[in-house]
Design an enzyme around this catalytic site. Structure first.
Site, short mmCIF file in Angstrom:
data_model
loop_
_atom_site.label_atom_id
_atom_site.label_comp_id
_atom_site.label_asym_id
_atom_site.label_seq_id
_atom_site.Cartn_x
_atom_site.Cartn_y
_atom_site.Cartn_z
N PRO A 42 6.49 -3.58 -9.17
CA PRO A 42 7.44 -4.66 -8.94
C PRO A 42 7.83 -4.79 -7.47
O PRO A 42 8.01 -3.78 -6.77
CB PRO A 42 8.65 -4.26 -9.79
CG PRO A 42 8.09 -3.34 -10.83
CD PRO A 42 6.99 -2.60 -10.15
N GLU B 112 -3.99 6.72 3.21
CA GLU B 112 -3.52 5.33 3.27
C GLU B 112 -4.02 4.66 4.54
O GLU B 112 -3.69 5.08 5.65
CB GLU B 112 -2.00 5.25 3.21
CG GLU B 112 -1.54 3.80 3.17
CD GLU B 112 -0.05 3.62 3.35
OE1 GLU B 112 0.38 2.50 3.67
OE2 GLU B 112 0.69 4.62 3.20
N GLY C 128 9.94 -5.01 -4.29
CA GLY C 128 11.21 -4.36 -3.97
C GLY C 128 11.33 -2.93 -4.43
O GLY C 128 12.36 -2.28 -4.21
N LYS D 200 -2.18 9.65 6.84
CA LYS D 200 -2.20 8.33 7.50
C LYS D 200 -3.05 8.48 8.76
O LYS D 200 -2.63 9.09 9.74
CB LYS D 200 -0.78 7.90 7.87
CG LYS D 200 -0.69 6.49 8.47
CD LYS D 200 -0.90 5.42 7.42
CE LYS D 200 -0.69 4.04 8.02
NZ LYS D 200 -0.82 2.97 7.00
N ASP E 33 4.52 5.07 7.53
CA ASP E 33 4.17 4.85 6.13
C ASP E 33 4.08 6.16 5.35
O ASP E 33 4.54 6.25 4.21
CB ASP E 33 2.84 4.11 6.03
CG ASP E 33 2.92 2.71 6.59
OD1 ASP E 33 4.03 2.14 6.65
OD2 ASP E 33 1.86 2.16 6.98
N LYS F 5 0.83 -1.22 0.00
CA LYS F 5 0.00 0.00 0.00
C LYS F 5 0.85 1.26 0.00
O LYS F 5 0.56 2.22 -0.71
CB LYS F 5 -0.92 0.03 1.23
CG LYS F 5 -2.08 -0.92 1.21
CD LYS F 5 -3.07 -0.61 2.32
CE LYS F 5 -2.45 -0.56 3.71
NZ LYS F 5 -1.85 -1.84 4.12
N THR F 6 1.88 1.27 0.83
CA THR F 6 2.70 2.48 0.95
C THR F 6 3.43 2.79 -0.35
O THR F 6 3.52 3.95 -0.77
CB THR F 6 3.70 2.32 2.10
OG1 THR F 6 2.97 2.15 3.33
CG2 THR F 6 4.61 3.53 2.23
N ALA G 254 -4.81 1.26 7.17
CA ALA G 254 -3.98 0.28 7.89
C ALA G 254 -4.57 -1.10 7.64
O ALA G 254 -5.73 -1.36 8.00
CB ALA G 254 -3.97 0.58 9.39
N GLY G 255 -3.80 -1.98 7.01
CA GLY G 255 -4.31 -3.31 6.73
C GLY G 255 -5.45 -3.27 5.73
O GLY G 255 -5.39 -2.57 4.71
#
Length: 250
Positions: free
Chosen positions: A205, A114, A207, A37, A50, A15-16, A116-117
């Site tokens: 992607p 954003e 990473g 957040k 985040d 998400k972040t 949480a979970g």
């Protein structure tokens, strides 16, 4: 859109990083962006949360920055309502989130909220959730999903929960596409949009959050569809990665 809510089908699925990519593309078009957040959990007072991480990846460090607003920070890595209760702190309510987002929308061109979970993780002791905040705001919700085995059920449940509340699902983005996808990942891609009841709008992607911010910003457009400010093409991606059907037997 001036406010977008970003939720996941679970935690730790990107998400972040998706939020950061959205912010980077909006900033590249000259829009003033802030990441909100509502409740950060499991992070110490002097650590980046985040929102700070998203802003670091999306800003250029030379004054062209993304705003950061955190309504509360709770020390233990738990759902916000539980973390607030255990810390003896006041929780964040959906109304708190909506009020903050509306105020920020008068100062910024784009507010990225954003969560949480997942969508229905509780913010407070009254059962308030990110979905309730989105409903108060009338804001569209972008769903971030994993591509691995088990994701289709989670994506469908999230889509159904959004529709049951009359909320708009903006689309679904794969938050951590592996370098070497297995059969489950390759098969799931073709079904994510159907399960979500909304288009597939990107694949980030795995990473990408570890990239140098300058490289992150340069590549962000390759990961998100035009609806989100990028040039990623769902049809081309699916034709490249979706596994063909197994040959019939007998």
């Amino acid at each position: 859109m001036s406010i977008i809510v970003i939720t996941g089908t679970n935690t730790d699925i990107g998400k972040t990083v998706v939020t950061a990519a959205l912010a980077a593309l909006a900033r590249a078009k000259g829009r003033r962006v802030v990441v909100l957040k509502p409740a950060q959990t499991g992070v110490g007072p002097d650590e980046d949360g985040d929102a700070q991480t998203a802003a670091r990846l999306a800003g250029d460090g030379l004054g062209d920055e993304v705003g950061v607003v955190e309504l509360a920070r709770f020390p233990e890595p738990l759902a916000p309502a539980t973390a607030a209760h255990r810390a003896g702190m006041a929780p964040v309510t959906p109304q708190d989130v909506a009020d903050a987002a509306r105020k920020l929308a008068t100062e910024y061109d784009l507010v990225l909220i954003e969560g949480a979970g997942g969508l229905l993780v509780r913010l407070d002791g009254n059962g308030g959730t990110l979905a309730d905040a989105a409903r108060l705001l009338g804001a569209p919700v972008l769903v971030v999903a994993a591509p691995a085995l088990g994701t289709l059920n989670c994506v469908q449940l999230t889509g159904e929960a959004l529709r049951a509340r009359g909320l708009e699902t903006l689309g679904v983005v794969i938050g951590c596409w592996p370098d070497a996808p297995g059969l489950a990942e390759r098969c799931n891609v073709g079904e994510l949009a159907e399960m979500a009841g909304a288009p597939l709008l990107g694949a980030v992607p795995e990473g990408s959050g570890a990239l140098d911010p300058a490289l992150f910003r340069a590549r962000a457009g390759q990961w998100l569809a035009p609806e989100l400010g990028g040039e990623w093409d769902a049809t081309a991606f699916e034709s490249r990665v979706v596994a063909p059907a197994a040959p019939s037997v007998g």
